[in-house]
Design a protein around this motif. Structure first.
Motif, PDB file in Angstrom:
ATOM      1  N   ASP A  96       0.809  -1.226   0.000  1.00 45.30           N
ATOM      2  CA  ASP A  96       0.000   0.000   0.000  1.00 45.30           C
ATOM      3  C   ASP A  96       0.837   1.269   0.000  1.00 45.30           C
ATOM      4  N   GLY A  97       2.148   1.151  -0.183  1.00 41.93           N
ATOM      5  CA  GLY A  97       2.975   2.351  -0.316  1.00 41.93           C
ATOM      6  C   GLY A  97       2.827   2.936  -1.707  1.00 41.93           C
ATOM      7  N   THR A  98       2.825   4.253  -1.809  1.00 46.38           N
ATOM      8  CA  THR A  98       2.726   4.905  -3.114  1.00 46.38           C
ATOM      9  C   THR A  98       3.987   4.641  -3.915  1.00 46.38           C
ATOM     10  N   VAL A  99       3.824   4.234  -5.167  1.00 43.61           N
ATOM     11  CA  VAL A  99       4.946   4.004  -6.074  1.00 43.61           C
ATOM     12  C   VAL A  99       5.065   5.198  -7.013  1.00 43.61           C
ATOM     13  N   LEU A 100       6.217   5.841  -6.996  1.00 42.55           N
ATOM     14  CA  LEU A 100       6.496   6.964  -7.886  1.00 42.55           C
ATOM     15  C   LEU A 100       7.196   6.456  -9.149  1.00 42.55           C
ATOM     16  N   PRO A 101       7.261   7.261 -10.194  1.00 49.71           N
ATOM     17  CA  PRO A 101       8.116   6.901 -11.328  1.00 49.71           C
ATOM     18  C   PRO A 101       9.568   6.721 -10.867  1.00 49.71           C
TER      19      PRO A 101
ATOM     20  N   ARG B 297      -2.106  -3.986  -5.290  1.00 45.80           N
ATOM     21  CA  ARG B 297      -3.432  -4.579  -5.113  1.00 45.80           C
ATOM     22  C   ARG B 297      -4.007  -4.951  -6.482  1.00 45.80           C
ATOM     23  N   PRO B 298      -4.646  -6.112  -6.579  1.00 50.21           N
ATOM     24  CA  PRO B 298      -5.259  -6.500  -7.857  1.00 50.21           C
ATOM     25  C   PRO B 298      -6.221  -5.422  -8.352  1.00 50.21           C
ATOM     26  N   GLY B 299      -6.103  -5.099  -9.627  1.00 57.59           N
ATOM     27  CA  GLY B 299      -6.983  -4.102 -10.220  1.00 57.59           C
ATOM     28  C   GLY B 299      -6.508  -2.677 -10.069  1.00 57.59           C
ATOM     29  N   ALA B 300      -5.432  -2.467  -9.294  1.00 62.25           N
ATOM     30  CA  ALA B 300      -4.921  -1.106  -9.114  1.00 62.25           C
ATOM     31  C   ALA B 300      -4.088  -0.704 -10.324  1.00 62.25           C
TER      32      ALA B 300
ATOM     33  N   LEU C 131      -1.045  -1.900 -29.236  1.00 57.46           N
ATOM     34  CA  LEU C 131      -0.370  -3.178 -29.414  1.00 57.46           C
ATOM     35  C   LEU C 131       0.930  -3.218 -28.614  1.00 57.46           C
ATOM     36  N   GLY C 132       1.451  -4.416 -28.416  1.00 56.99           N
ATOM     37  CA  GLY C 132       2.764  -4.569 -27.812  1.00 56.99           C
ATOM     38  C   GLY C 132       2.721  -5.181 -26.425  1.00 56.99           C
ATOM     39  N   PRO C 133       3.822  -5.761 -25.988  1.00 61.82           N
ATOM     40  CA  PRO C 133       3.857  -6.490 -24.711  1.00 61.82           C
ATOM     41  C   PRO C 133       3.716  -5.612 -23.483  1.00 61.82           C
ATOM     42  N   ASN C 134       3.956  -4.312 -23.603  1.00 64.28           N
ATOM     43  CA  ASN C 134       3.845  -3.428 -22.445  1.00 64.28           C
ATOM     44  C   ASN C 134       2.577  -2.577 -22.458  1.00 64.28           C
ATOM     45  N   ALA C 135       1.650  -2.889 -23.351  1.00 62.80           N
ATOM     46  CA  ALA C 135       0.450  -2.063 -23.483  1.00 62.80           C
ATOM     47  C   ALA C 135      -0.497  -2.201 -22.305  1.00 62.80           C
ATOM     48  N   ASP C 136      -0.505  -3.369 -21.680  1.00 68.79           N
ATOM     49  CA  ASP C 136      -1.530  -3.619 -20.665  1.00 68.79           C
ATOM     50  C   ASP C 136      -0.930  -4.323 -19.448  1.00 68.79           C
ATOM     51  N   SER C 137       0.132  -3.744 -18.898  1.00 68.93           N
ATOM     52  CA  SER C 137       0.798  -4.345 -17.738  1.00 68.93           C
ATOM     53  C   SER C 137       1.191  -3.264 -16.744  1.00 68.93           C
ATOM     54  N   VAL C 138       0.534  -3.279 -15.582  1.00 70.38           N
ATOM     55  CA  VAL C 138       0.921  -2.352 -14.514  1.00 70.38           C
ATOM     56  C   VAL C 138       2.299  -2.715 -13.977  1.00 70.38           C
TER      57      VAL C 138
END
Length: 762
Positions: A127-132, A431-434, A412-419
């Motif tokens: 639950d810690g905030t992740v920054l860039p 958390r799932p869905g975050a 498109l691409g392997p990084n299009a839909d990955s948190v």
């Protein structure tokens, strides 16, 4: 009976330290230098809560206390901690209080323990905030924004009972093959120094002490190989690799972490020159020096004896160990006369002083009324950092910003839909869905009725092109294709780890990890399947926009039909997909600038912009210059730079005051967010061979279409200083060119003569 002086909060810290030291046994002193235990081994799940383990109690009893406890709240694949058994936002402060209460109530002197946590880009906790990541923060060229984001993340850490944040800041990307490139702010010492100052200042607002990693020169390891030797000379060390550390110390950093690499034949943790002669005697640093994880144990290869290894590190200037077996045996080292008890006292005094300055004796337990409410939301600030870091590398044909009249977009691409692939290394489970992926962001930003199609196209790594044909079909029928490529530092349960938590690479490299600690590359090109996907989608004739989600600059392929636009989003954080979409649709202007040069291939390395100016002509088979230079970044408008103008004024008997001004005009139809850069290039004079040019200032301008604005730089001793023969900063007489421009390869200069009377030591 008079209360002990160390319990008197009104007494000066040196007096409190002296009083407490005088009451301590040798074993208790050694205990204050002990950070052997992994924090996640200090507790275990008990029903709906957690309890302390027997191993934690035994560690406290063995030394009559504990100097520091690392990673009580760390969660990741290496620690094996997740939501099922770890400390979330609710339990974190509660367990920290339990630890502190046990140590203070069950030891003779009741000395609180320092709770040390990783905060590489947000608190590495559930639950810690992740920054860039840091490389994204460097791409903003905005220390003020970064300081605000750090302040919010540090407030989270402090509210959960921790006191000390470990943050990478001192390493430079001198070889982007290095897997830890994402932890660096830049390839440039000046930009890294300004971001390091911001880091220390921001954390200080929340009352968090910062230990800066890694001291020194780790980014210059040979071949980009993690923890390898460096081939640095002492001048290169001072001119390039010490600037951020010097700035961090001046800003008030509580500590530095000795790096794994060796310098001049000795590991940094055993270098008395670095840790004592330079850091303490020359710079006057009074904080703590911490070893990197198990680094002291590695010295056994030098000494042949773990007791002697601990003594070697202590004598060099190391105060606090990390996960090792050698430092807890310093009592034996004293008994064998390998080190004096006075040397132990000196290190203990620094640790105790930090505890007193943090107020732990008066407020050892977490305070629910901490500064979190007074500081801005770190998640919102993280998104602002992500927006500001997106860097437009190439743009042809005016495809961007995307029009909301576009009816069909293929993402498109392997990084299009990955948190997970947006978050970088040293990240706790989410958390799932975050989170918001690039696909999510585009779907939310597109106009109602727009069809957003998704296809993976290929895996992140490998040569399998099975899914390319399906992606090509989606692209061929779309108005635009957004191709999301790059790398990943995401760890998983099947990742193999070294004893210090680095990923184990080589024959059995973790699948889908192309970056991160222990994941170094020989070839900087995108993996084969990604290159095949890029070429195939480009060949459809549909305009292609490439978004690179990455922790290092990749060498980009030459394709028959190049992309209409290429952007780097770095690792923008869990919600970074929204920031990327806002830039793609023009809701915000692209304002990121490269903190690192983008090479054409690994074969031409090194390619950093500020190398020595030996008038090298280049390779026969390819250019020696980068594909995109340090400082580069395009926008959706056009700007024109005037020539820099230098002016001198003298007030009374004061030295001449020098100012540089440059006018920048927005010649396009959209607002300009321009980062104006100031470089210095030595033409003659000086005591060492000059560099091509060196960044010495930057200013951000917001300019409306058709308007102009002046960037104004004060050109003082700090701007003109260089490292002299005695390795101290000095303004040397000679001729320099003060240059301004939008990037390191697009500058205009004004010549300046520095006379003998104007030269001085800074």
């Amino acid at each position: 009976m008079t209360a002990p002086r160390y319990r008197d909060p009104a007494a000066p810290v040196p007096e409190r330290v002296h009083d407490l030291l005088g009451r301590m046994t040798l074993a208790e002193k050694v205990g204050q230098l002990n950070q052997r235990m992994y924090g996640w081994d200090a507790y275990e799940r008990a029903g709906d809560g957690h309890r302390l383990t027997d191993s934690f109690r035994a560690e406290v009893a063995a030394f009559g206390g504990m100097g520091a406890l690392y990673g009580l709240q760390r969660a990741d694949a290496w620690s094996g901690v997740g939501f099922a058994d770890g400390l979330d936002a609710r339990d974190g402060a509660r367990t920290a209080a339990t630890v502190q209460r046990y140590v203070t109530e069950n030891t003779r002197l009741g000395i609180p323990v320092l709770l040390v946590e990783e905060m590489p880009h947000g608190h590495q906790a559930l639950d810690g905030t992740v920054l860039p990541v840091n490389l994204a923060a460097g791409a903003t060229w905005d220390p003020g924004l970064y300081a605000d984001a750090v302040a919010g993340a540090a407030a989270e850490l402090r509210a959960r009972g921790a006191h000390v944040a470990l943050v990478s800041a001192l390493d430079l990307v001198r070889d982007p093959r290095w897997g830890r490139s994402e932890e660096c702010f830049a390839e440039d010492p000046y930009l890294a120094a300004r971001m390091t100052e911001a880091l220390v200042e921001g954390a200080g607002r929340a009352g968090v002490a910062v230990v800066l990693k890694h001291f020194a020169g780790q980014g210059a390891t040979t071949g980009g190989r993690n923890s390898a030797a460096t081939e640095l000379g002492v001048r290169e060390l001072h001119e390039v690799h010490l600037a951020a550390a010097r700035a961090g110390v001046a800003a008030g950093a509580a500590g530095l972490m000795a790096a794994y690499n060796e310098f001049d034949g000795l590991p940094c943790v055993a270098s008395r020159y670095l840790l004592t002669e330079l850091l303490r005697e020359e710079w006057g640093f009074e904080g703590v020096v911490m070893a990197d994880g198990t680094a002291v144990d590695r010295l056994v290869r030098l000494t042949g004896d773990p007791v002697a290894a601990g003594a070697l590190a202590l004598d060099a200037g190391c105060d606090l160990s990390l996960w090792d077996d050698c430092f807890p045996r310093l009592g034996e080292a004293v008994e064998r006369a390998l080190v004096s008890e006075a040397a132990v006292d000196t290190a203990v005094a620094r640790v105790l002083a930090l505890k007193f300055r943090l107020g732990l004796f008066e407020q050892p337990l977490p305070d629910d009324r901490s500064a979190t409410g007074a500081l801005p939301d770190p998640a919102e600030l993280g998104e602002r950092v992500a927006r500001a870091s997106v860097t437009l590398l190439a743009h042809e044909g005016g495809v961007l910003p995307l029009s909301r009249s576009v009816r069909r977009i293929a993402v498109l691409g392997p990084n299009a839909d990955s948190v997970a692939r947006q978050t970088g290394d040293y990240t706790a489970p989410q958390r799932p869905g975050a989170g918001v992926t690039v696909l999510d962001g585009i779907r939310a930003a597109a106009a109602p009725g727009t069809e957003v199609l998704h296809g993976r196209g290929c895996a992140l790594v490998g040569e399998d092109v099975t899914d390319v044909a399906a992606a090509v079909a989606l692209a061929a029928g779309s108005d635009v294709a957004v191709l999301v490529l790059g790398g990943s530092s995401a760890r998983s349960a099947d990742t193999a780890f070294d004893v210090n938590g680095a990923a184990v690479t080589g024959a059995g490299t973790p699948s889908d990890m192309t970056c991160g600690e222990g994941v170094d590359l020989a070839d900087l090109a995108l993996p084969p399947a990604q290159r095949a996907l890029w070429s195939a989608v480009s060949a459809t004739g549909t305009p292609v926009v490439v978004v690179l989600v990455q922790g290092r600059p990749h060498a980009l392929p030459g394709v028959e039909a190049p992309a209409a636009a290429v952007l780097s989003a770095w690792y923008p954080g869990p919600a970074g997909g929204r920031a990327v979409a806002e830039v793609l649709f023009g809701d915000v202007e692209p304002r990121g600038r490269l903190p690192v040069s983008v090479p054409r291939s690994a074969a031409q390395l090194p390619v950093y912009y500020n190398g020595k100016d030996h008038r090298y002509r280049g390779y026969v088979d390819q250019s020696a210059g980068p594909l995109h230079a340090f400082g580069h970044g395009l926008s959706y408008t056009s700007v024109a730079y005037g020539a820099p103008r230098l002016s001198r004024t003298r007030v009374g008997a004061d030295a001449p005051h020098l100012t540089c001004r440059v006018t920048v005009r927005n010649t396009g139809s959209r607002p300009a967010e321009e980062t104006v850069q100031l470089y210095v290039r030595r033409l003659s004079g000086g005591t060492s061979w000059p560099r091509v040019r060196e960044l010495r200032g930057f200013v951000r301008l917001s300019i409306a279409p058709g308007d102009a604005a002046d960037a104004v730089f004060e050109v003082g001793p700090e701007t003109l200083a260089s490292v002299g023969r005695d390795l101290r900063l000095v303004v040397e007489p000679g001729t320099v060119e003060v240059e301004t421009g939008p990037a390191s390869d697009r500058t205009r200069g004004a010549r300046l003569e520095i006379t003998d009377s104007e030269s001085a030591t800074t």
